[in-house]
Design a protein around this motif. Structure first.
Motif, PDB file in Angstrom:
ATOM      1  N   HIS A  29       0.831  -1.206   0.000  1.00 29.92           N
ATOM      2  CA  HIS A  29       0.000   0.000   0.000  1.00 29.92           C
ATOM      3  C   HIS A  29       0.865   1.255   0.000  1.00 29.92           C
ATOM      4  N   ILE A  30       1.938   1.249   0.793  1.00 29.14           N
ATOM      5  CA  ILE A  30       2.829   2.412   0.876  1.00 29.14           C
ATOM      6  C   ILE A  30       3.505   2.658  -0.465  1.00 29.14           C
ATOM      7  N   PHE A  31       4.004   1.601  -1.113  1.00 28.05           N
ATOM      8  CA  PHE A  31       4.640   1.772  -2.423  1.00 28.05           C
ATOM      9  C   PHE A  31       3.661   2.367  -3.430  1.00 28.05           C
ATOM     10  N   ARG A  32       2.455   1.857  -3.448  1.00 27.78           N
ATOM     11  CA  ARG A  32       1.480   2.361  -4.417  1.00 27.78           C
ATOM     12  C   ARG A  32       1.053   3.787  -4.086  1.00 27.78           C
ATOM     13  N   GLU A  33       0.974   4.106  -2.814  1.00 29.85           N
ATOM     14  CA  GLU A  33       0.632   5.470  -2.401  1.00 29.85           C
ATOM     15  C   GLU A  33       1.690   6.457  -2.889  1.00 29.85           C
ATOM     16  N   VAL A  34       2.949   6.087  -2.734  1.00 28.19           N
ATOM     17  CA  VAL A  34       4.035   6.965  -3.190  1.00 28.19           C
ATOM     18  C   VAL A  34       3.994   7.122  -4.715  1.00 28.19           C
ATOM     19  N   PRO A 169      12.484  16.432  14.119  1.00 25.77           N
ATOM     20  CA  PRO A 169      11.452  15.601  14.760  1.00 25.77           C
ATOM     21  C   PRO A 169      10.167  16.368  15.064  1.00 25.77           C
ATOM     22  N   ARG A 170      10.269  17.683  15.217  1.00 21.68           N
ATOM     23  CA  ARG A 170       9.081  18.481  15.553  1.00 21.68           C
ATOM     24  C   ARG A 170       8.144  18.645  14.364  1.00 21.68           C
ATOM     25  N   ARG A 171       8.617  18.304  13.177  1.00 20.92           N
ATOM     26  CA  ARG A 171       7.779  18.429  11.982  1.00 20.92           C
ATOM     27  C   ARG A 171       7.149  17.088  11.581  1.00 20.92           C
ATOM     28  N   GLN A 172       7.181  16.130  12.474  1.00 21.83           N
ATOM     29  CA  GLN A 172       6.547  14.840  12.191  1.00 21.83           C
ATOM     30  C   GLN A 172       5.032  15.023  12.053  1.00 21.83           C
ATOM     31  N   ARG A 173       4.455  14.320  11.101  1.00 19.55           N
ATOM     32  CA  ARG A 173       3.031  14.462  10.831  1.00 19.55           C
ATOM     33  C   ARG A 173       2.267  13.252  11.348  1.00 19.55           C
ATOM     34  N   PRO A 174       1.036  13.450  11.800  1.00 21.60           N
ATOM     35  CA  PRO A 174       0.233  12.300  12.235  1.00 21.60           C
ATOM     36  C   PRO A 174      -0.087  11.398  11.054  1.00 21.60           C
ATOM     37  N   GLU A 175      -0.191  10.090  11.327  1.00 24.38           N
ATOM     38  CA  GLU A 175      -0.505   9.119  10.280  1.00 24.38           C
ATOM     39  C   GLU A 175      -1.624   8.202  10.759  1.00 24.38           C
ATOM     40  N   LEU A 176      -2.750   8.815  11.059  1.00 25.44           N
ATOM     41  CA  LEU A 176      -3.901   8.066  11.540  1.00 25.44           C
ATOM     42  C   LEU A 176      -4.551   7.309  10.393  1.00 25.44           C
ATOM     43  N   TRP A 177      -5.016   6.106  10.690  1.00 27.37           N
ATOM     44  CA  TRP A 177      -5.757   5.279   9.728  1.00 27.37           C
ATOM     45  C   TRP A 177      -4.958   5.027   8.450  1.00 27.37           C
ATOM     46  N   ASN A 178      -3.643   4.954   8.558  1.00 24.25           N
ATOM     47  CA  ASN A 178      -2.783   4.703   7.395  1.00 24.25           C
ATOM     48  C   ASN A 178      -2.963   5.730   6.279  1.00 24.25           C
ATOM     49  N   LEU A 179      -3.227   6.971   6.677  1.00 28.33           N
ATOM     50  CA  LEU A 179      -3.292   8.074   5.720  1.00 28.33           C
ATOM     51  C   LEU A 179      -1.958   8.809   5.764  1.00 28.33           C
ATOM     52  N   TYR A 180      -1.292   8.912   4.613  1.00 27.98           N
ATOM     53  CA  TYR A 180       0.053   9.461   4.562  1.00 27.98           C
ATOM     54  C   TYR A 180       0.058  10.794   3.815  1.00 27.98           C
ATOM     55  N   ASN A 181       0.661  11.785   4.426  1.00 28.90           N
ATOM     56  CA  ASN A 181       0.692  13.140   3.876  1.00 28.90           C
ATOM     57  C   ASN A 181       2.033  13.367   3.185  1.00 28.90           C
ATOM     58  N   GLY A 182       2.026  13.390   1.866  1.00 24.63           N
ATOM     59  CA  GLY A 182       3.254  13.587   1.116  1.00 24.63           C
ATOM     60  C   GLY A 182       3.489  15.024   0.685  1.00 24.63           C
ATOM     61  N   ARG A 183       2.695  15.955   1.212  1.00 27.56           N
ATOM     62  CA  ARG A 183       2.837  17.360   0.806  1.00 27.56           C
ATOM     63  C   ARG A 183       4.229  17.888   1.173  1.00 27.56           C
ATOM     64  N   HIS A 184       4.865  18.586   0.242  1.00 25.48           N
ATOM     65  CA  HIS A 184       6.179  19.164   0.503  1.00 25.48           C
ATOM     66  C   HIS A 184       6.391  20.360  -0.415  1.00 25.48           C
ATOM     67  N   ALA A 185       7.216  21.283   0.047  1.00 18.91           N
ATOM     68  CA  ALA A 185       7.524  22.480  -0.728  1.00 18.91           C
ATOM     69  C   ALA A 185       8.613  22.168  -1.749  1.00 18.91           C
ATOM     70  N   PRO A 186       8.766  23.011  -2.791  1.00 19.38           N
ATOM     71  CA  PRO A 186       9.852  22.798  -3.761  1.00 19.38           C
ATOM     72  C   PRO A 186      11.206  22.734  -3.052  1.00 19.38           C
ATOM     73  N   GLY A 187      12.007  21.742  -3.413  1.00 21.49           N
ATOM     74  CA  GLY A 187      13.316  21.567  -2.787  1.00 21.49           C
ATOM     75  C   GLY A 187      13.299  20.599  -1.623  1.00 21.49           C
ATOM     76  N   GLU A 188      12.129  20.400  -1.012  1.00 22.10           N
ATOM     77  CA  GLU A 188      12.004  19.417   0.055  1.00 22.10           C
ATOM     78  C   GLU A 188      11.746  18.029  -0.559  1.00 22.10           C
ATOM     79  N   HIS A 189      11.901  17.005   0.261  1.00 16.40           N
ATOM     80  CA  HIS A 189      11.525  15.673  -0.181  1.00 16.40           C
ATOM     81  C   HIS A 189      11.055  14.869   1.030  1.00 16.40           C
ATOM     82  N   VAL A 190      10.542  13.690   0.768  1.00 18.06           N
ATOM     83  CA  VAL A 190      10.003  12.831   1.822  1.00 18.06           C
ATOM     84  C   VAL A 190      10.769  11.517   1.833  1.00 18.06           C
TER      85      VAL A 190
END
Length: 311
Positions: A29-34, A169-190
Protein backbone atom coordinates in the motif's frame (compact mmCIF):
# COMPACT_ATOMS: atom_id res chain seq x y z
CA UNK A 1 -0.23 -7.98 14.51
CA UNK A 2 -3.30 -9.80 13.20
CA UNK A 3 -6.10 -8.24 11.22
CA UNK A 4 -9.43 -9.85 10.50
CA UNK A 5 -11.46 -9.17 7.39
CA UNK A 6 -14.71 -10.60 6.11
CA UNK A 7 -15.33 -12.18 2.74
CA UNK A 8 -18.80 -10.68 2.59
CA UNK A 9 -20.57 -8.32 4.97
CA UNK A 10 -23.62 -10.55 4.80
CA UNK A 11 -21.88 -13.68 5.99
CA UNK A 12 -20.05 -14.81 9.11
CA UNK A 13 -17.11 -16.34 7.22
CA UNK A 14 -14.06 -14.44 8.43
CA UNK A 15 -10.50 -15.13 7.35
CA UNK A 16 -7.44 -14.00 9.24
CA UNK A 17 -4.31 -12.59 7.66
CA UNK A 18 -1.04 -13.84 9.08
CA UNK A 19 1.17 -11.15 10.58
CA UNK A 20 3.49 -11.43 7.55
CA UNK A 21 0.55 -10.99 5.16
CA UNK A 22 -0.55 -7.91 7.08
CA UNK A 23 2.96 -6.40 6.99
CA UNK A 24 3.29 -7.18 3.29
CA UNK A 25 -0.09 -5.62 2.55
CA UNK A 26 0.85 -2.44 4.43
CA UNK A 27 4.17 -2.14 2.57
CA UNK A 28 2.56 -2.71 -0.83
CA UNK A 29 0.00 0.00 0.00
CA UNK A 30 2.83 2.41 0.88
CA UNK A 31 4.64 1.77 -2.42
CA UNK A 32 1.48 2.36 -4.42
CA UNK A 33 0.63 5.47 -2.40
CA UNK A 34 4.04 6.96 -3.19
CA UNK A 35 3.66 6.11 -6.89
CA UNK A 36 0.39 8.04 -6.87
CA UNK A 37 1.58 11.08 -4.89
CA UNK A 38 5.13 11.75 -6.12
CA UNK A 39 6.78 12.48 -9.45
CA UNK A 40 10.30 11.08 -9.06
CA UNK A 41 10.77 8.51 -6.24
CA UNK A 42 13.89 6.38 -5.77
CA UNK A 43 14.66 3.27 -3.68
CA UNK A 44 17.80 3.21 -1.57
CA UNK A 45 19.42 -0.15 -2.30
CA UNK A 46 22.58 -1.32 -0.55
CA UNK A 47 22.31 -5.07 -1.12
CA UNK A 48 21.51 -5.54 2.57
CA UNK A 49 18.64 -7.74 3.69
CA UNK A 50 16.21 -4.89 4.42
CA UNK A 51 16.71 -3.19 1.05
CA UNK A 52 16.44 -6.61 -0.63
CA UNK A 53 13.07 -7.25 1.04
CA UNK A 54 11.99 -3.70 0.16
CA UNK A 55 12.79 -4.29 -3.52
CA UNK A 56 10.96 -7.63 -3.42
CA UNK A 57 7.88 -5.83 -2.08
CA UNK A 58 8.15 -3.16 -4.78
CA UNK A 59 8.30 -5.85 -7.46
CA UNK A 60 5.14 -7.40 -5.98
CA UNK A 61 3.38 -4.04 -5.70
CA UNK A 62 3.58 -3.31 -9.43
CA UNK A 63 3.74 -6.76 -11.04
CA UNK A 64 3.44 -7.59 -13.86
CA UNK A 65 4.59 -4.07 -14.73
CA UNK A 66 8.20 -3.11 -13.96
CA UNK A 67 9.08 -1.18 -10.81
CA UNK A 68 8.52 2.50 -11.71
CA UNK A 69 11.41 3.71 -9.54
CA UNK A 70 15.18 3.78 -9.94
CA UNK A 71 17.59 2.46 -7.28
CA UNK A 72 20.20 4.55 -5.45
CA UNK A 73 23.28 3.16 -3.70
CA UNK A 74 25.73 5.24 -1.67
CA UNK A 75 29.02 3.42 -2.24
CA UNK A 76 31.55 4.10 0.51
CA UNK A 77 34.37 2.33 -1.30
CA UNK A 78 34.60 -0.04 1.68
CA UNK A 79 31.63 -2.21 0.81
CA UNK A 80 31.75 -5.99 0.99
CA UNK A 81 32.59 -7.42 -2.49
CA UNK A 82 29.91 -10.11 -2.09
CA UNK A 83 27.27 -7.42 -1.59
CA UNK A 84 28.34 -5.33 -4.59
CA UNK A 85 28.28 -8.45 -6.77
CA UNK A 86 24.76 -9.25 -5.53
CA UNK A 87 23.62 -5.63 -6.16
CA UNK A 88 24.80 -5.64 -9.77
CA UNK A 89 23.31 -9.07 -10.44
CA UNK A 90 19.87 -8.05 -9.11
CA UNK A 91 19.88 -4.80 -11.10
CA UNK A 92 20.66 -6.70 -14.30
CA UNK A 93 18.13 -9.47 -13.61
CA UNK A 94 15.22 -7.05 -13.20
CA UNK A 95 16.31 -4.42 -15.75
CA UNK A 96 16.47 -1.72 -13.09
CA UNK A 97 18.13 1.71 -13.25
CA UNK A 98 20.89 2.23 -10.68
CA UNK A 99 22.31 5.53 -9.47
CA UNK A 100 25.56 5.34 -7.49
CA UNK A 101 26.78 8.13 -5.21
CA UNK A 102 30.46 7.50 -4.52
CA UNK A 103 32.14 8.58 -1.28
CA UNK A 104 35.52 7.89 -2.91
CA UNK A 105 34.79 10.52 -5.58
CA UNK A 106 34.21 13.13 -2.87
CA UNK A 107 37.45 12.16 -1.13
CA UNK A 108 39.39 12.31 -4.40
CA UNK A 109 38.04 15.81 -5.07
CA UNK A 110 38.97 16.97 -1.56
CA UNK A 111 35.37 17.64 -0.58
CA UNK A 112 35.48 14.98 2.16
CA UNK A 113 38.39 13.80 4.29
CA UNK A 114 39.10 10.35 5.64
CA UNK A 115 38.31 9.93 9.32
CA UNK A 116 41.08 8.93 11.77
CA UNK A 117 39.17 5.74 12.65
CA UNK A 118 38.96 4.69 8.98
CA UNK A 119 35.17 4.41 8.87
CA UNK A 120 33.38 6.03 5.96
CA UNK A 121 29.81 5.37 7.02
CA UNK A 122 29.35 8.88 8.51
CA UNK A 123 30.72 10.32 5.24
CA UNK A 124 27.72 9.07 3.24
CA UNK A 125 25.48 12.02 4.10
CA UNK A 126 26.85 14.58 1.61
CA UNK A 127 26.97 12.24 -1.43
CA UNK A 128 23.44 11.05 -0.59
CA UNK A 129 21.90 14.50 -0.16
CA UNK A 130 23.61 15.99 -3.22
CA UNK A 131 22.49 13.06 -5.38
CA UNK A 132 18.90 13.55 -4.16
CA UNK A 133 19.09 17.25 -5.03
CA UNK A 134 20.81 16.83 -8.42
CA UNK A 135 18.40 14.11 -9.58
CA UNK A 136 15.40 15.94 -8.05
CA UNK A 137 14.13 12.88 -6.19
CA UNK A 138 11.02 13.91 -4.26
CA UNK A 139 10.51 10.63 -2.36
CA UNK A 140 13.30 8.33 -1.18
CA UNK A 141 12.48 4.82 0.08
CA UNK A 142 14.64 3.50 2.92
CA UNK A 143 14.69 0.13 4.70
CA UNK A 144 14.82 1.56 8.24
CA UNK A 145 12.77 -0.23 10.89
CA UNK A 146 11.59 1.13 14.23
CA UNK A 147 13.00 -1.82 16.18
CA UNK A 148 16.57 -1.13 15.03
CA UNK A 149 17.46 2.01 16.94
CA UNK A 150 15.76 4.63 19.13
CA UNK A 151 16.12 7.50 16.63
CA UNK A 152 14.48 5.36 13.94
CA UNK A 153 11.70 4.52 16.38
CA UNK A 154 10.71 8.21 16.32
CA UNK A 155 10.29 8.28 12.58
CA UNK A 156 6.97 8.29 10.74
CA UNK A 157 6.42 6.19 7.60
CA UNK A 158 6.45 9.44 5.58
CA UNK A 159 9.24 11.59 7.03
CA UNK A 160 9.60 15.13 5.68
CA UNK A 161 13.08 16.51 4.91
CA UNK A 162 13.70 20.22 4.34
CA UNK A 163 15.56 21.77 1.39
CA UNK A 164 18.85 20.83 3.07
CA UNK A 165 17.68 17.20 3.49
CA UNK A 166 17.62 17.70 7.26
CA UNK A 167 15.18 15.99 9.61
CA UNK A 168 13.32 17.89 12.33
CA UNK A 169 11.45 15.60 14.76
CA UNK A 170 9.08 18.48 15.55
CA UNK A 171 7.78 18.43 11.98
CA UNK A 172 6.55 14.84 12.19
CA UNK A 173 3.03 14.46 10.83
CA UNK A 174 0.23 12.30 12.24
CA UNK A 175 -0.50 9.12 10.28
CA UNK A 176 -3.90 8.07 11.54
CA UNK A 177 -5.76 5.28 9.73
CA UNK A 178 -2.78 4.70 7.40
CA UNK A 179 -3.29 8.07 5.72
CA UNK A 180 0.05 9.46 4.56
CA UNK A 181 0.69 13.14 3.88
CA UNK A 182 3.25 13.59 1.12
CA UNK A 183 2.84 17.36 0.81
CA UNK A 184 6.18 19.16 0.50
CA UNK A 185 7.52 22.48 -0.73
CA UNK A 186 9.85 22.80 -3.76
CA UNK A 187 13.32 21.57 -2.79
CA UNK A 188 12.00 19.42 0.06
CA UNK A 189 11.53 15.67 -0.18
CA UNK A 190 10.00 12.83 1.82
CA UNK A 191 11.85 9.79 3.16
CA UNK A 192 9.55 6.76 3.09
CA UNK A 193 9.95 3.65 5.28
CA UNK A 194 7.74 0.73 4.16
CA UNK A 195 9.34 -1.62 6.72
CA UNK A 196 8.76 0.68 9.72
CA UNK A 197 6.59 -1.82 11.58
CA UNK A 198 8.70 -4.88 10.78
CA UNK A 199 11.19 -6.48 13.15
CA UNK A 200 14.42 -8.28 12.30
CA UNK A 201 12.62 -11.57 12.94
CA UNK A 202 9.75 -10.55 10.63
CA UNK A 203 12.25 -9.79 7.88
CA UNK A 204 13.90 -13.19 8.15
CA UNK A 205 10.60 -15.06 8.38
CA UNK A 206 9.44 -13.24 5.25
CA UNK A 207 12.70 -14.06 3.44
CA UNK A 208 12.15 -17.72 4.34
CA UNK A 209 8.51 -17.70 3.21
CA UNK A 210 9.22 -15.94 -0.08
CA UNK A 211 12.44 -17.81 -0.88
CA UNK A 212 14.40 -14.57 -1.33
CA UNK A 213 18.09 -14.94 -2.20
CA UNK A 214 20.59 -13.07 -0.01
CA UNK A 215 24.35 -12.42 -0.19
CA UNK A 216 26.15 -15.37 1.39
CA UNK A 217 27.72 -13.26 4.16
CA UNK A 218 24.38 -13.37 6.01
CA UNK A 219 25.02 -17.06 6.67
CA UNK A 220 27.79 -18.70 8.69
CA UNK A 221 31.09 -18.95 6.81
CA UNK A 222 34.81 -18.88 7.56
CA UNK A 223 36.34 -15.42 7.34
CA UNK A 224 39.54 -13.63 8.31
CA UNK A 225 38.60 -11.16 11.04
CA UNK A 226 40.18 -9.25 13.89
CA UNK A 227 38.71 -7.86 17.09
CA UNK A 228 38.23 -4.16 17.77
CA UNK A 229 35.96 -2.60 20.41
CA UNK A 230 34.34 -5.98 21.05
CA UNK A 231 33.46 -6.63 17.40
CA UNK A 232 34.88 -8.94 14.74
CA UNK A 233 35.79 -6.75 11.76
CA UNK A 234 36.88 -7.89 8.31
CA UNK A 235 40.53 -7.26 7.51
CA UNK A 236 41.03 -5.04 4.46
CA UNK A 237 42.63 -2.02 2.84
CA UNK A 238 40.27 0.32 4.68
CA UNK A 239 42.60 0.49 7.71
CA UNK A 240 42.43 -2.75 9.65
CA UNK A 241 44.02 -4.37 11.41
CA UNK A 242 46.27 -1.96 13.30
CA UNK A 243 49.38 -2.88 15.26
CA UNK A 244 48.47 -5.29 18.02
CA UNK A 245 45.26 -6.47 16.32
CA UNK A 246 45.58 -10.10 15.31
CA UNK A 247 43.84 -11.55 12.28
CA UNK A 248 42.31 -14.97 12.75
CA UNK A 249 39.97 -17.22 10.79
CA UNK A 250 36.59 -17.71 12.47
CA UNK A 251 33.16 -19.01 11.58
CA UNK A 252 30.97 -15.91 11.52
CA UNK A 253 28.00 -14.33 9.84
CA UNK A 254 26.68 -10.78 9.47
CA UNK A 255 23.35 -9.66 10.91
CA UNK A 256 23.48 -6.33 9.08
CA UNK A 257 25.57 -5.08 6.17
CA UNK A 258 27.17 -1.67 5.92
CA UNK A 259 30.69 -0.34 5.59
CA UNK A 260 33.38 -2.99 6.30
CA UNK A 261 35.05 -0.59 8.73
CA UNK A 262 32.06 -0.33 11.05
CA UNK A 263 30.03 -3.53 10.55
CA UNK A 264 30.96 -6.37 12.85
CA UNK A 265 30.39 -10.08 12.36
CA UNK A 266 29.01 -12.38 15.03
CA UNK A 267 30.25 -15.86 15.91
CA UNK A 268 27.66 -18.19 14.47
CA UNK A 269 27.04 -21.65 13.09
CA UNK A 270 23.74 -20.57 11.47
CA UNK A 271 24.29 -21.60 7.87
CA UNK A 272 20.60 -21.94 6.90
CA UNK A 273 17.62 -19.63 7.10
CA UNK A 274 15.99 -21.85 9.73
CA UNK A 275 19.07 -21.65 11.96
CA UNK A 276 19.32 -17.88 11.49
CA UNK A 277 15.68 -17.45 12.54
CA UNK A 278 16.24 -19.56 15.66
CA UNK A 279 19.36 -17.53 16.50
CA UNK A 280 17.57 -14.18 16.11
CA UNK A 281 14.58 -15.36 18.15
CA UNK A 282 16.93 -16.08 21.06
CA UNK A 283 18.90 -12.81 20.76
CA UNK A 284 18.36 -9.90 23.13
CA UNK A 285 20.38 -7.37 21.09
CA UNK A 286 19.26 -5.61 17.91
CA UNK A 287 21.52 -6.10 14.94
CA UNK A 288 22.68 -2.49 14.99
CA UNK A 289 23.30 -2.52 18.72
CA UNK A 290 25.39 -5.66 18.43
CA UNK A 291 27.32 -5.04 15.24
CA UNK A 292 27.44 -1.37 14.18
CA UNK A 293 30.38 0.70 15.44
CA UNK A 294 29.02 3.92 13.90
CA UNK A 295 26.06 3.80 16.31
CA UNK A 296 28.45 3.63 19.28
CA UNK A 297 30.15 6.97 18.59
CA UNK A 298 27.70 8.66 20.98
CA UNK A 299 24.32 8.05 22.62
CA UNK A 300 22.68 10.14 19.90
CA UNK A 301 24.90 9.14 16.96
CA UNK A 302 22.06 8.01 14.69
CA UNK A 303 19.81 10.96 15.52
CA UNK A 304 22.65 13.42 14.89
CA UNK A 305 23.26 11.89 11.45
CA UNK A 306 19.54 11.88 10.65
CA UNK A 307 19.31 15.59 11.44
CA UNK A 308 22.13 16.19 8.96
CA UNK A 309 20.39 14.25 6.19
CA UNK A 310 21.42 10.64 6.72
CA UNK A 311 18.84 7.84 6.88
Amino acid sequence: MTTVAKVDEGTDSPYALSHLDALESEAVHIFREVAGEFENPVILFSGGKDSIVMLHLALKAFAPAPVPFALLHVDTGHNFPEVLEYRDRVVAAHGLRLHVASVQDYIDRGVLKERPDGTRNPLQTLPLTEKIQSEKFDAVFGGGRRDEEKARAKERVFSLRDEFSQWDPRRQRPELWNLYNGRHAPGEHVRVFPLSNWTELDVWQYIAREGIELPEIYFAHEREVFQRDGMWLTAGDWGGPKDGETVEKRQVRYRTVGDMSCTGAVDSGADTIEKVIAEIAASRLTERGATRADDKLSEAAMEDRKREGYF
